[in-house]
Every structure is written in structure tokens, then in C-alpha cells.
Enzyme design. Structure first.
Site, PDB file in Angstrom:
ATOM      1  N   ARG A 129     -12.243   8.054  -2.353  1.00  0.00           N
ATOM      2  CA  ARG A 129     -12.576   7.648  -3.922  1.00  0.00           C
ATOM      3  C   ARG A 129     -11.480   6.625  -4.241  1.00  0.00           C
ATOM      4  O   ARG A 129     -10.426   6.590  -4.137  1.00  0.00           O
ATOM      5  CB  ARG A 129     -12.070   8.928  -4.656  1.00  0.00           C
ATOM      6  CG  ARG A 129     -12.108   8.783  -6.212  1.00  0.00           C
ATOM      7  CD  ARG A 129     -11.938  10.337  -6.646  1.00  0.00           C
ATOM      8  NE  ARG A 129     -11.976  10.283  -8.144  1.00  0.00           N
ATOM      9  CZ  ARG A 129     -11.143   9.781  -8.840  1.00  0.00           C
ATOM     10  NH1 ARG A 129     -10.065   9.297  -8.372  1.00  0.00           N
ATOM     11  NH2 ARG A 129     -11.438   9.829 -10.320  1.00  0.00           N
ATOM     12  N   LYS A 141      -2.367   5.053  -6.617  1.00  0.00           N
ATOM     13  CA  LYS A 141      -1.464   6.250  -6.850  1.00  0.00           C
ATOM     14  C   LYS A 141      -0.180   5.967  -6.894  1.00  0.00           C
ATOM     15  O   LYS A 141       0.344   5.031  -5.969  1.00  0.00           O
ATOM     16  CB  LYS A 141      -1.744   7.624  -6.268  1.00  0.00           C
ATOM     17  CG  LYS A 141      -3.355   8.062  -6.894  1.00  0.00           C
ATOM     18  CD  LYS A 141      -3.754   9.516  -6.485  1.00  0.00           C
ATOM     19  CE  LYS A 141      -4.837   9.930  -7.124  1.00  0.00           C
ATOM     20  NZ  LYS A 141      -5.572  11.074  -6.473  1.00  0.00           N
TER      21      LYS A 141
HETATM   22  C1  YH5 Z   1      -8.352  12.613  -6.452  1.00  0.00           C
HETATM   23  O1  YH5 Z   1      -7.464  12.404  -5.592  1.00  0.00           O
HETATM   24  N1  YH5 Z   1      -7.727  12.050  -8.731  1.00  0.00           N
HETATM   25  S1  YH5 Z   1      -8.057  11.330 -11.276  1.00  0.00           S
HETATM   26  C2  YH5 Z   1      -3.095   8.206 -10.897  1.00  0.00           C
HETATM   27  C3  YH5 Z   1      -2.752   6.786 -10.628  1.00  0.00           C
HETATM   28  C4  YH5 Z   1      -4.029   6.241 -10.127  1.00  0.00           C
HETATM   29  C5  YH5 Z   1      -5.281   7.149 -10.163  1.00  0.00           C
HETATM   30  C6  YH5 Z   1      -1.824   5.076 -11.329  1.00  0.00           C
HETATM   31  N2  YH5 Z   1      -9.695  12.790  -9.619  1.00  0.00           N
HETATM   32  C7  YH5 Z   1      -8.671  12.660  -7.776  1.00  0.00           C
HETATM   33  O2  YH5 Z   1      -7.380   8.862 -10.025  1.00  0.00           O
HETATM   34  N3  YH5 Z   1     -10.782  13.576  -7.762  1.00  0.00           N
HETATM   35  C8  YH5 Z   1      -8.572  12.030  -9.766  1.00  0.00           C
HETATM   36  O3  YH5 Z   1      -1.718   6.293 -10.944  1.00  0.00           O
HETATM   37  C9  YH5 Z   1      -9.620  13.144  -8.523  1.00  0.00           C
HETATM   38  N4  YH5 Z   1      -9.528  13.528  -5.606  1.00  0.00           N
HETATM   39  C10 YH5 Z   1     -10.598  14.125  -6.633  1.00  0.00           C
HETATM   40  N5  YH5 Z   1     -11.699  14.826  -5.881  1.00  0.00           N
HETATM   41  C11 YH5 Z   1      -6.346  10.731 -10.873  1.00  0.00           C
HETATM   42  C12 YH5 Z   1      -6.303   9.170 -10.446  1.00  0.00           C
HETATM   43  C13 YH5 Z   1      -5.200   8.446 -10.558  1.00  0.00           C
HETATM   44  C14 YH5 Z   1      -3.965   8.998 -10.961  1.00  0.00           C
END
Ligand code: YH5
Length: 286
Positions: free
Chosen positions: A262, A228
Site C-alpha cells: 500500500r 511512515k
Molecule cells: C496500513 O498500514 N495505514 S492510514 C502515517 C504516516 C504516513 C502514512 C506520515 N491505512 C494502513 O497510511 N491500511 C493506513 O506518516 C492502512 N495498512 C492498511 N491495511 C496511515 C498511513 C500513514 C500514517
């Protein structure tokens, strides 16, 4: 909530300790940009291969999501989300022995996913969409309730809190209460502070630093920080260069009491958590 390790490795079953080894939830994105090599079958088969690799690498749960909730992302129709996730869930359930979670807020997708063999519901909107709480009550599967300030399209426009840790903790505690009152089994609930969902980098650092305060909810904590943008802010790295930062975040989350992390990079995160667990076990025995 402590799923048995898929590979039976005793290093991961330190279950008699008060300090649990965090379970690893592997992320399986099935948005169109994730398997961009053409048709649906190609995408499905590529997704299954990735799920098999994550299972081999020690994932305890595989989280399948077809809605992009990144800041500014457009809404996805229920039919589109069904078309993306249900064939993949069916194929992954048939191919691997690891429980499959569905990352969705839509009650129709929750029902279809559980019908396809899904074992868990992961809802970034904490079952606040119309009909979602009722669906979860009926489906009787573990549910992750996540905190989000605002909506994905606008959530990163100047998020503000009185006290971010107290606000998130109180929201989650209240939502657990509401869901239990509606008939959701309390022992099936996991809570998540929702890193990056209506939070600045400072808010995210504050939340991870004070993760233990979320134990006041009485429920296991899931942490999603993998790749993130906060990790980009802290390291100056682009998204594809954030594995080390993500692993540091996962280990710290584990030390601070997360039950589940996760992550995208299952193999390397499992390694790092095994090292952390060995040290934590020694510290507890003494
Ligand atoms: C979460 O924290 N996050 S989707 C932006 C990024 C990288 C990854 C490049 N679903 C979560 O993974 N479910 C998502 O920057 C989730 N907790 C739970 N429970 C977003 C994601 C991401 C977004």
C-alpha cells in the site's frame, strides 16, 4: 489474490511463479487536509484525477480513506466519513478500471462503499467495531484485516509486546479464525501487521524483517509502510522526502512475500517492483 494488471503488461503477470509480484495498492486520502483547495466538488475532481494517474501508473487497487488514523487524530462521524468517501468512490469507479478499496471501520460506510461500486474493504480495526464483521459477511468482498495495538488516539504511547512478531501473527491467525467462523469466506481475507499502529520503529523493523512468519496465517499479506515515521527515524527525512525509503521498504516487503504493498508513490514503486520481479524470476528458474 492476484488482480490482473490494469495495463496488461506481461512483466507484472508472473503468476505461474510461486513468488508473486506484489500488487500495488495506491493510497487515495480524502481527509480534509488532503485536497485542501476548497469545496467538495473540487476535492472530488482532484481525487479522481489522482486515481486516474495511479491507474495509468500501474496501480492494481485504489484505496479510498476518509478517516485519519494517524496518532492523536480525532474521531470522525459516520455521516462525515460517508460525505467524504462515497462521492469519491462513485466517481473513481466510473472513471477507472482498477478495483476500489474502502479504508474504513464503520459498517455503514462499508455498505455504502460497496453500493457505490467498491470492490474491497480495508479495515485497520480488523472488523472489531460493532456490526462490521456482519456487514463484511453480507457484502462478500475481499477484506484486509489489520493488527493494531490499542486505539489510534493513544496507540503510540509506549507500545509493548512480549514478542512482537509472534503476538501480531497470533492475533491475525485468531482473527482470521473468528471471521471465518462468523461466515466470512476464508479465501477473501488478507492480513496486515499494521506498521506504525501501536508499534515503535524497532517493532516495525522486527516485523518487516520477519514478515514471512505471517504466512502461518495462511493468508496473503499486505504491507503499508509508505512515508511512515519509522522511515523518518531510519533516514532522518521529513514526510515529504521519504519516497526512496518507502520504495526500499516496498521492495523488501515484496522479497519477503508481501502480496500487496500500500503506497503513495505508485509509479516509482511499480518500477522498483518490476526490477525486483525480473531478478526474482531468474533466481527461481535456476
Ligand atoms: C496500513 O498500514 N495505514 S492510514 C502515517 C504516516 C504516513 C502514512 C506520515 N491505512 C494502513 O497510511 N491500511 C493506513 O506518516 C492502512 N495498512 C492498511 N491495511 C496511515 C498511513 C500513514 C500514517
Amino acid at each position: 489474490l492476484r488482480p490482473a494488471p490494469a495495463n496488461g503488461d506481461p512483466m507484472l503477470t508472473v503468476g505461474t511463479l510461486a513468488f508473486d509480484v506484489p500488487a500495488v495498492m495506491g493510497i487515495l486520502n480524502v481527509t480534509p487536509d488532503s485536497f485542501s483547495d476548497g469545496g467538495r466538488f473540487v476535492g472530488r475532481d482532484a481525487a479522481v484525477r489522482q486515481a486516474e494517474a495511479m491507474a495509468r501508473d500501474g496501480a492494481h487497487i485504489i484505496d479510498v480513506g476518509g478517516e485519519s488514523t494517524r496518532p492523536g487524530a480525532a474521531d470522525v462521524s459516520e455521516q462525515e466519513e460517508l460525505d467524504r468517501v462515497i462521492p469519491v468512490i462513485e466517481a473513481v469507479v466510473a472513471a477507472v478500471d482498477v478495483p476500489v478499496s474502502v479504508d474504513t471501520s464503520k459498517p455503514g460506510v462499508m455498505r455504502a462503499a460497496v453500493g457505490a461500486g467498491g470492490a474491497m474493504i480495508n479495515d485497520v480495526r480488523a472488523l472489531r467495531e460493532e456490526g462490521a464483521l456482519q456487514a463484511a459477511v453480507e457484502l462478500q468482498r475481499p477484506v484486509c484485516l489489520m493488527h493494531m495495538l490499542g486505539k489510534p488516539r493513544t496507540m503510540q504511547q509506549r507500545p509493548e509486546y512480549g514478542d512482537v512478531v509472534a503476538d501480531v501473527r497470533d492475533f491475525l491467525a485468531q482473527r482470521v479464525g473468528e471471521c471465518v467462523a462468523a461466515g466470512l469466506a476464508e479465501d477473501s481475507i488478507i492480513v496486515d501487521p499494521g506498521f506504525g499502529f501501536g508499534k515503535t520503529a524497532r517493532h516495525n523493523v522486527e516485523l518487516l524483517s520477519n514478515l514471512r512468519q505471517l504466512r502461518a496465517t495462511g493468508r496473503p499479506i499486505l504491507v503499508g509502510l509508505s512515508r511512515k515515521s519509522t522511515l523518518g527515524d531510519l533516514t532522518g527525512r521529513d514526510v515529504e522526502e521519504r519516497m526512496s525509503a518507502s520504495i526500499a521498504a516496498a521492495v523488501i516487503a515484496g522479497i519477503k512475500g508481501a502480496a500487496i504493498v500500500r503506497v503513495h508513490d505508485v509509479r516509482d514503486t511499480v518500477d522498483a517492483l518490476r526490477v525486483a520481479a525480473a531478478i526474482m524470476e531468474r533466481e527461481r528458474v535456476r
